[in-house]
Design an enzyme around this catalytic site. Structure first.
Site, PDB file in Angstrom:
ATOM      1  N   GLU A 238     -30.774  15.866  78.139  1.00  8.00           N
ATOM      2  CA  GLU A 238     -30.333  17.666  78.117  1.00  8.00           C
ATOM      3  C   GLU A 238     -30.676  17.638  77.117  1.00  8.00           C
ATOM      4  OE1 GLU A 238     -30.209  19.848  80.684  1.00  8.00           O
ATOM      5  OE2 GLU A 238     -29.947  18.546  82.189  1.00  8.00           O
ATOM      6  N   CYS A 272     -30.821  25.357  72.475  1.00  5.03           N
ATOM      7  CA  CYS A 272     -31.705  24.612  73.373  1.00  5.03           C
ATOM      8  C   CYS A 272     -32.805  25.463  73.738  1.00  5.03           C
ATOM      9  CB  CYS A 272     -31.255  23.209  74.041  1.00  5.03           C
ATOM     10  SG  CYS A 272     -29.936  24.246  75.593  1.00  5.03           S
TER      11      CYS A 272
HETATM   12  P1  NDP Z   1     -27.633  14.821  67.806  1.00  5.85           P
HETATM   13  O1  NDP Z   1     -28.778  14.226  68.863  1.00  5.85           O
HETATM   14  O2  NDP Z   1     -27.580  15.111  66.143  1.00  5.85           O
HETATM   15  O3  NDP Z   1     -26.512  14.526  68.560  1.00  5.85           O
HETATM   16  C1  NDP Z   1     -25.645  14.826  70.124  1.00  5.85           C
HETATM   17  C2  NDP Z   1     -25.212  14.053  70.337  1.00  5.85           C
HETATM   18  O4  NDP Z   1     -24.752  12.333  69.544  1.00  5.85           O
HETATM   19  C3  NDP Z   1     -23.818  14.281  69.160  1.00  5.85           C
HETATM   20  O5  NDP Z   1     -22.162  14.108  69.823  1.00  5.85           O
HETATM   21  C4  NDP Z   1     -23.922  12.926  68.343  1.00  5.85           C
HETATM   22  O6  NDP Z   1     -22.514  12.870  67.325  1.00  5.85           O
HETATM   23  C5  NDP Z   1     -24.329  11.681  69.550  1.00  5.85           C
HETATM   24  N1  NDP Z   1     -24.883  10.749  68.376  1.00  5.85           N
HETATM   25  C6  NDP Z   1     -25.436  10.549  67.585  1.00  5.85           C
HETATM   26  N2  NDP Z   1     -26.823   9.658  67.287  1.00  5.85           N
HETATM   27  C7  NDP Z   1     -25.996   9.027  68.049  1.00  5.85           C
HETATM   28  C8  NDP Z   1     -26.178   7.166  68.833  1.00  5.85           C
HETATM   29  N3  NDP Z   1     -27.408   6.707  67.553  1.00  5.85           N
HETATM   30  N4  NDP Z   1     -26.046   7.112  70.310  1.00  5.85           N
HETATM   31  C9  NDP Z   1     -25.017   7.593  70.662  1.00  5.85           C
HETATM   32  N5  NDP Z   1     -24.889   8.750  70.153  1.00  5.85           N
HETATM   33  C10 NDP Z   1     -25.176   9.798  69.110  1.00  5.85           C
HETATM   34  O7  NDP Z   1     -27.768  16.235  68.312  1.00  5.85           O
HETATM   35  P2  NDP Z   1     -27.238  17.797  67.902  1.00  5.85           P
HETATM   36  O8  NDP Z   1     -25.858  17.457  67.917  1.00  5.85           O
HETATM   37  O9  NDP Z   1     -27.598  18.049  66.619  1.00  5.85           O
HETATM   38  O10 NDP Z   1     -28.071  18.693  68.846  1.00  5.85           O
HETATM   39  C11 NDP Z   1     -28.663  19.788  68.568  1.00  5.85           C
HETATM   40  C12 NDP Z   1     -29.871  19.380  69.736  1.00  5.85           C
HETATM   41  O11 NDP Z   1     -29.336  19.098  70.866  1.00  5.85           O
HETATM   42  C13 NDP Z   1     -30.444  20.450  69.602  1.00  5.85           C
HETATM   43  O12 NDP Z   1     -32.311  19.879  70.135  1.00  5.85           O
HETATM   44  C14 NDP Z   1     -31.345  20.614  71.208  1.00  5.85           C
HETATM   45  O13 NDP Z   1     -31.755  22.045  71.414  1.00  5.85           O
HETATM   46  C15 NDP Z   1     -30.363  19.819  71.428  1.00  5.85           C
HETATM   47  N6  NDP Z   1     -29.784  20.784  73.397  1.00  5.85           N
HETATM   48  C16 NDP Z   1     -29.967  20.676  74.171  1.00  5.85           C
HETATM   49  C17 NDP Z   1     -29.647  21.514  74.882  1.00  5.85           C
HETATM   50  C18 NDP Z   1     -29.915  20.834  76.663  1.00  5.85           C
HETATM   51  O14 NDP Z   1     -29.719  21.706  77.744  1.00  5.85           O
HETATM   52  N7  NDP Z   1     -31.373  20.400  76.602  1.00  5.85           N
HETATM   53  C19 NDP Z   1     -28.096  21.909  74.755  1.00  5.85           C
HETATM   54  C20 NDP Z   1     -27.719  21.903  73.986  1.00  5.85           C
HETATM   55  C21 NDP Z   1     -28.224  21.444  72.929  1.00  5.85           C
HETATM   56  P3  NDP Z   1     -22.259  12.882  66.309  1.00  5.85           P
HETATM   57  O15 NDP Z   1     -22.842  15.024  65.804  1.00  5.85           O
HETATM   58  O16 NDP Z   1     -21.098  13.020  65.711  1.00  5.85           O
HETATM   59  O17 NDP Z   1     -23.131  12.672  65.193  1.00  5.85           O
END
Ligand code: NDP
Length: 468
Positions: A238, A272
């Site tokens: 997502e 998002c």
């Molecule tokens: P990120 O992609 O930066 O992080 C998402 C999750 O992935 C976090 O828990 C993060 O940990 C973890 N993560 C980071 N690097 C890795 C890796 N290499 N392998 C596995 N997990 C990893 O997203 P954001 O937190 O910045 O969230 C914002 C984004 O999410 C926006 O693009 C938004 O549009 C999207 N979003 C989409 C939704 C939907 O339903 N379509 C709903 C809500 C948000 P950590 O944060 O600890 O680094």
């Protein structure tokens, strides 16, 4: 891996606390515990699973004030919006509770008439469903209750063990969610929180698991899909959006402008499905822009713990430079800044709500996800041009059309690639409808009955009864 996560309050830049992180040995152990415990959970009667989830739902309501306060402290989300998130989550939980039995029910899809001739018999075909097993839920920080519950509630109800990695930015909330689920009766080794940074998420994917359900950015989603590929497990992503709205020439301009300002700036644009692009029919362009800017200038920015604050700080400091770069690029290419345009001089990661006009698709602000309090408004001459611009994106999460004519709006929306189509509304999620995206907005869907079935493997039964 670092030993702790430093949780910083985005409104004050003060350290709230240091949280110990799980190292690779602990993570391996947690995945194994979940694996060992999952069959017993799958065999637990559905009524018992539902009872535990109902308790969780009730605890969310009972403790909403304190849960919302934690969310506000660590993400800067205004307290009224944080409380709204906690108190709206039960609606989603109720949908899952009410629909899970129907999704799990065995279906007899074919039955031959009984054959009276000896040596023949009757063929029956049945579909049943098995849980995936151990699923990993890697979650975003912007709506930890919503995006978390979309995954872990149906996953648990369908008999899966969940290893849950909240974002480091919402790690306190993630820990509170885990504690509440355990208090509600979900066993500790069935809902297993892993606390850590992105590295912990990446480490999790090195272990044998049966599915990964990820909410986050396109960039990280790609990494997750690639890391999961060798295991050939279910991957659901997502991801982000660059969501457009088109305002036709036949609307109540004042009402639509106010509604769209909320769609763009709620939670500081860190949704998002926040509106990131607005196209306005040339015949109503001027009055629309005027009302829109007036609405935005009326938003109260400030201390997120105050109930009437609408805009708090951004949750992540580095996002300020992303926004500044997009604005510099836009202004250099001719965009006009009607309000905002810079960070606010006060402690905390505040950015003034920004409205841009004279924008074009040659600017990054109209192409890349901004994820902040910035909106570009572009004039269009007709519906045809609006459709072309709405589709000019790598994303495809939601799209909105405002018009007093349903047939016109639905006709336009039918030509736009998006997982959700909104007529006279935006930035809306419903438990009954699938939440899904096209292209860089992801793979799979949460919510709706599809969002329950996604946690199950179907099994086809070929059952032949013989007449002796
Ligand atoms: P990120 O992609 O930066 O992080 C998402 C999750 O992935 C976090 O828990 C993060 O940990 C973890 N993560 C980071 N690097 C890795 C890796 N290499 N392998 C596995 N997990 C990893 O997203 P954001 O937190 O910045 O969230 C914002 C984004 O999410 C926006 O693009 C938004 O549009 C999207 N979003 C989409 C939704 C939907 O339903 N379509 C709903 C809500 C948000 P950590 O944060 O600890 O680094």
């Amino acid at each position: 891996m670092a030993d702790t996560i430093s949780v910083i309050n985005p409104a004050t830049e003060e350290l709230i606390k240091e949280i110990p992180v799980d190292d690779s040995v602990i993570i391996a152990d947690k995945v194994q515990q979940a694996r060992a415990a999952q069959p017993a959970w799958a065999a637990t009667p559905l009524a018992d699973k539902i009872a535990a989830i109902k308790t969780f739902r009730d605890l969310l309501v009972e403790r909403a004030d304190s849960l919302a306060a934690t969310l506000t402290a660590e993400t800067g989300k205004p307290i009224t919006q944080a409380k709204n998130e906690v108190l709206s989550t039960p609606q989603r939980i109720d949908f899952f509770i009410e629909n899970v039995a129907q999704v799990l029910a065995a279906q007899r899809v074919y039955q031959e008439p009984w054959q009276a001739v000896p040596g023949t018999g009757q063929l029956e075909e049945v579909i049943t469903y098995d849980p995936l097993g151990v699923v990993v839920n890697i979650s975003a920080w912007n709506y930890p209750y919503f995006v978390g519950a979309n995954v872990f509630i149906p996953a648990l109800l369908t008999g899966n063990a969940v290893v849950y990695k909240p974002s480091e930015i919402a790690a306190m909330t993630g820990s509170e969610i885990a504690a509440l689920l355990h208090e509600s009766g979900i066993p500790n080794d069935i809902f297993v929180p892993v606390i850590g940074t992105g590295l912990a998420g990446a480490t999790l994917l090195e272990h044998p698991i049966d599915g990964v359900f990820f909410t986050g950015s396109y960039a990280t989603g790609q990494k997750v899909a690639m890391a999961a590929a060798p295991q050939l497990i279910k991957v659901q992503l997502e991801l982000g959006g660059k969501d457009p709205a088109y305002v036709c020439d036949d609307v109540d301009v004042a009402a639509v402008a106010a509604g769209l300002a909320d769609g763009a700036f709620y939670n500081n644009g860190q949704s998002c499905c926040a509106l990131e692009r607005i196209y306005v029919h040339t015949d109503i362009y001027e009055p629309f822009v005027e009302t829109f800017v007036q609405t935005v200038q009326g938003f109260k920015l400030g201390d997120p713990t105050e109930p009437d604050t609408y805009l708090g700080p951004l949750s992540r400091k580095p996002q300020i430079s992303v926004i500044e770069q997009q604005l510099q690029d836009a202004v250099a290419k001719g965009a006009q800044v009607l309000c905002g345009g810079q960070s606010v001089h006060r402690p905390g990661w505040y950015f003034a709500p920004t409205v841009l006009t004279n924008v074009t698709h040659g600017m990054t602000v109209m192409g890349e996800e901004t994820f902040g309090p910035v909106i570009g408004i572009q004039r269009v001459s007709d519906d045809h041009e609006a459709v072309a611009l709405m589709n000019d994106t790598d994303y495809g999460l939601t799209a909105a059309v405002y018009s007093s004519d349903r047939a016109r709006a639905v006709g336009i929306l039918g030509q736009v690639r998006s997982g959700s189509a909104y007529w006279n509304c935006c930035d809306r999620v419903s438990p009954q409808l699938p939440w899904t995206g096209r292209n860089h907005s992801g793979i799979g869907s949460t919510l709706s009955t599809l969002g329950i079935a996604n946690f199950l493997h179907p099994r086809g039964w070929h059952l032949k009864r013989y007449r002796k």
